[in-house]
Write a protein that holds these residues in place. Structure first.
Motif, PDB file in Angstrom:
ATOM      1  N   UNK A 356      -8.536  -8.284   3.553  1.00 52.44           N
ATOM      2  CA  UNK A 356      -7.270  -7.599   3.270  1.00 52.44           C
ATOM      3  C   UNK A 356      -7.493  -6.581   2.151  1.00 52.44           C
ATOM      4  N   UNK A 357      -7.183  -5.325   2.438  1.00 55.68           N
ATOM      5  CA  UNK A 357      -7.214  -4.273   1.423  1.00 55.68           C
ATOM      6  C   UNK A 357      -5.834  -4.085   0.843  1.00 55.68           C
ATOM      7  N   UNK A 358      -5.713  -4.254  -0.466  1.00 54.73           N
ATOM      8  CA  UNK A 358      -4.399  -4.294  -1.119  1.00 54.73           C
ATOM      9  C   UNK A 358      -4.256  -3.158  -2.120  1.00 54.73           C
ATOM     10  N   UNK A 359      -3.207  -2.340  -1.946  1.00 52.81           N
ATOM     11  CA  UNK A 359      -2.837  -1.319  -2.930  1.00 52.81           C
ATOM     12  C   UNK A 359      -1.584  -1.822  -3.625  1.00 52.81           C
ATOM     13  N   UNK A 360      -1.714  -2.177  -4.896  1.00 52.54           N
ATOM     14  CA  UNK A 360      -0.598  -2.732  -5.665  1.00 52.54           C
ATOM     15  C   UNK A 360       0.109  -1.623  -6.432  1.00 52.54           C
ATOM     16  N   UNK A 431      -4.452  -3.637   5.959  1.00 56.65           N
ATOM     17  CA  UNK A 431      -4.059  -2.935   4.738  1.00 56.65           C
ATOM     18  C   UNK A 431      -2.680  -3.401   4.313  1.00 56.65           C
ATOM     19  N   UNK A 432      -2.537  -3.719   3.037  1.00 59.47           N
ATOM     20  CA  UNK A 432      -1.234  -4.029   2.437  1.00 59.47           C
ATOM     21  C   UNK A 432      -0.979  -2.958   1.390  1.00 59.47           C
ATOM     22  N   UNK A 456      -7.560   2.096  12.021  1.00 61.27           N
ATOM     23  CA  UNK A 456      -7.618   1.403  13.310  1.00 61.27           C
ATOM     24  C   UNK A 456      -7.328  -0.082  13.200  1.00 61.27           C
ATOM     25  N   UNK A 457      -7.219  -0.609  11.976  1.00 57.54           N
ATOM     26  CA  UNK A 457      -6.778  -1.982  11.817  1.00 57.54           C
ATOM     27  C   UNK A 457      -5.256  -2.035  11.834  1.00 57.54           C
ATOM     28  N   UNK A 458      -4.674  -3.064  11.227  1.00 56.50           N
ATOM     29  CA  UNK A 458      -3.216  -3.160  11.081  1.00 56.50           C
ATOM     30  C   UNK A 458      -2.855  -2.870   9.633  1.00 56.50           C
ATOM     31  N   UNK A 459      -1.635  -2.396   9.410  1.00 53.73           N
ATOM     32  CA  UNK A 459      -1.205  -2.257   8.016  1.00 53.73           C
ATOM     33  C   UNK A 459       0.279  -2.557   7.866  1.00 53.73           C
ATOM     34  N   UNK A 460       0.616  -3.013   6.657  1.00 58.93           N
ATOM     35  CA  UNK A 460       1.996  -3.293   6.250  1.00 58.93           C
ATOM     36  C   UNK A 460       2.266  -2.440   5.020  1.00 58.93           C
ATOM     37  N   UNK A 461       3.370  -1.700   5.038  1.00 55.09           N
ATOM     38  CA  UNK A 461       3.630  -0.756   3.946  1.00 55.09           C
ATOM     39  C   UNK A 461       5.053  -0.886   3.417  1.00 55.09           C
ATOM     40  N   UNK A 462       5.167  -0.711   2.090  1.00 55.56           N
ATOM     41  CA  UNK A 462       6.442  -0.492   1.425  1.00 55.56           C
ATOM     42  C   UNK A 462       6.367   0.867   0.750  1.00 55.56           C
ATOM     43  N   UNK A 463       7.323   1.747   1.022  1.00 54.67           N
ATOM     44  CA  UNK A 463       7.372   3.051   0.364  1.00 54.67           C
ATOM     45  C   UNK A 463       8.794   3.580   0.416  1.00 54.67           C
ATOM     46  N   UNK A 464       9.191   4.295  -0.647  1.00 58.05           N
ATOM     47  CA  UNK A 464      10.533   4.887  -0.696  1.00 58.05           C
ATOM     48  C   UNK A 464      10.498   6.380  -0.379  1.00 58.05           C
ATOM     49  N   UNK A 465       9.290   6.973  -0.210  1.00 60.13           N
ATOM     50  CA  UNK A 465       9.186   8.425  -0.096  1.00 60.13           C
ATOM     51  C   UNK A 465       9.284   8.853   1.375  1.00 60.13           C
TER      52      UNK A 465
END
Length: 483
Positions: A356-360, A431-432, A456-465
């Motif tokens: 899991x690749x995590x951008x905090x 990706x998180x 090409x994997x899956x990702x879950x995102x939170x963003x307000x922009x």
């Protein structure tokens, strides 16, 4: 103080290292009640201006003038890590040398002003990113400042929070200086721009809303480029003729001399057209070779009316699936992502051996005491070389002495780019991404959006922009605010 100057820079020069200037004889003035955007390239000195105003830094030359008894209030980008274990009440009290008797009423007033609705005995680390953003603004307001300094105030705010902040700033009758990369936000309330140039170390001051000024700057650059092109053509023609006439005798040689003088004048008239800072280069995030249900979400837990409730869900993410998580500040978006990363989210399963690749959003996944290069080496997938790490880092403008610095010494923007570089080296299957646009220069965002969309994997995102999200395709949505 109406219409009076509350702040004036007079020929201010500042340098961090000897002969490495950030500001060179900078002069500008700001009237009471003005709403001003600080604009400029990475490293141009926007945050330096703030620190000179607050006295955290001292100019090498020149003077900084303030109106009588001016109070400065600063809303920082992030809460200091040393303050995270304070309660909200304890944090506000830090704003005073001597805590006033009516501190409770003052706290209630500023929390109401920024629409922060949480118990005051809660520790700051328990707040969401958006709640911390509101706390930072209200901490500045409780000091009743004459000049309010806002450094990326929309980071972590949801749409409701941004709308509330815009309304507040429009109605706010004191002076505001703001650094932000969100154009739509800036255009709603600012009435002037101070542009800092990273190459000349000078400033330009403009009057008008944000978009008007940006268009004015664009038109000016185009005029300067056209003028330079004409002058350069004249210079080239005259040089060729001067060289020809100089080999002739008598009057022709005198004519050649006169033409060389004209060439010097023309070269002096060439305008030093503004150069813009570099954007990161296009990149891709390699995906882990994995097959099957990468993430299976059967339920999620959210915070509603200060209580935890569990909501049934049916979401399955495989390779190529993109999930957008939406909801108001404080509902538990960041907490949900962190629990998926740690494997402690009840009702959510991930495939075995998943990377899991995590951008905090607050970079709490970075080891601030680690050296940048050492951190990148720790994140590298098997088969990745030291040369690969350096090459990837360079694509994110992390080169030279930055590789040997501690992560704590990087700017917030550099920490964001470092986080992205680590995701490339990791080659994750999932990706998180929690507010991946925070602190990132607007020039980088299209490149960032393209790389995420092509993952090409899956990702879950939170963003307000919104303008960032519009560049990415989503096929799953989790609307936490509707429950």
């Amino acid at each position: 103080m109406e219409n009076k100057t509350v702040l004036r820079f007079e020929d201010v020069t500042f340098e961090y290292l000897h002969k490495k200037k950030i500001l060179d004889e900078v002069s500008f003035n700001i009237k009471n009640g003005a709403k001003i955007t600080l604009m400029g390239q990475n490293g141009a000195g926007k945050s330096t201006i703030f620190k000179l105003i607050t006295g955290e830094l001292k100019q090498k030359e020149g003077k900084i003038h303030f109106g009588n008894d001016v109070v400065i209030g600063t809303a920082k980008q992030v809460v200091d890590r040393s303050d995270l274990d304070l309660t909200i009440d304890e944090y506000y009290k830090k704003a005073f040398h001597e805590v006033p008797g009516n501190i409770g009423a003052q706290i209630a007033n500023v929390m109401n002003a920024v629409n922060l609705n949480v118990p005051r005995d809660r520790k700051i680390r328990e707040l969401s990113g958006g709640q911390q953003a509101r706390l930072l603004l209200s901490y500045a307001l409780i000091q009743d400042p004459d000049i309010l300094l806002l450094d990326e105030p929309t980071n972590n705010l949801d749409d409701e929070g941004i709308d509330h902040l815009i309304q507040f700033l429009i109605m706010y009758n004191k002076t505001v200086l703001v650094i932000s990369h969100e154009a739509d936000f800036l255009n709603c309330f600012t009435d002037g721009v101070i542009y800092l140039d990273v190459f000349t170390h000078k400033i330009e001051q403009y009057v008008g809303d944000y978009y008007t000024v940006v268009e004015e700057i664009k038109n000016r650059i185009e005029r300067e480029q056209r003028s330079n092109a004409q002058l350069e053509k004249q210079i080239k023609d005259r040089k060729e003729k001067a060289n020809f006439f100089s080999h002739k005798g008598g009057k022709m040689r005198k004519l050649a001399k006169k033409m060389r003088e004209e060439i010097e004048d023309a070269e002096d008239n060439l305008v030093d057209v503004r150069r813009e800072d570099k954007s990161i280069k296009e990149f891709e995030i390699p995906a882990q070779d994995i097959v099957g249900k990468i993430v299976e979400i059967n339920s999620v837990t959210i915070m509603k009316n200060h209580e935890l409730i569990t909501i049934p869900q049916e979401i399955i993410l495989r390779k190529g699936d993109h999930l957008l998580v939406k909801g108001p500040n404080g509902i538990g978006k960041s907490t949900l992502l962190k629990k998926i990363v740690s494997g402690t989210a009840e009702g959510i399963q991930t495939i075995k051996d998943l990377k899991i690749g995590y951008y905090s959003q607050d970079f709490d996944n970075l080891d601030f005491d680690s050296v940048v290069f050492d951190f990148l080496q720790k994140t590298m997938a098997d088969g990745t070389s030291t040369e690969d790490a350096r090459r990837v880092a360079a694509r994110f403008l992390i080169t030279g002495d930055l590789m040997g610095r501690k992560i704590s010494d990087l700017s917030e923007g550099q920490k964001g780019l470092l986080s992205m570089a680590s995701l490339v080296l990791m080659q994750p299957g999932l990706l998180i991404l929690d507010e991946p646009t925070n602190h990132i220069n607007f020039r980088h965002l299209p490149v960032l959006a393209q790389a995420i969309d092509n993952f090409e994997g899956a990702f879950i995102m939170v963003s307000h922009m919104k303008e960032f999200l519009d560049q990415i395709k989503f096929n799953h949505f989790l609307e936490l605010g509707k429950y």
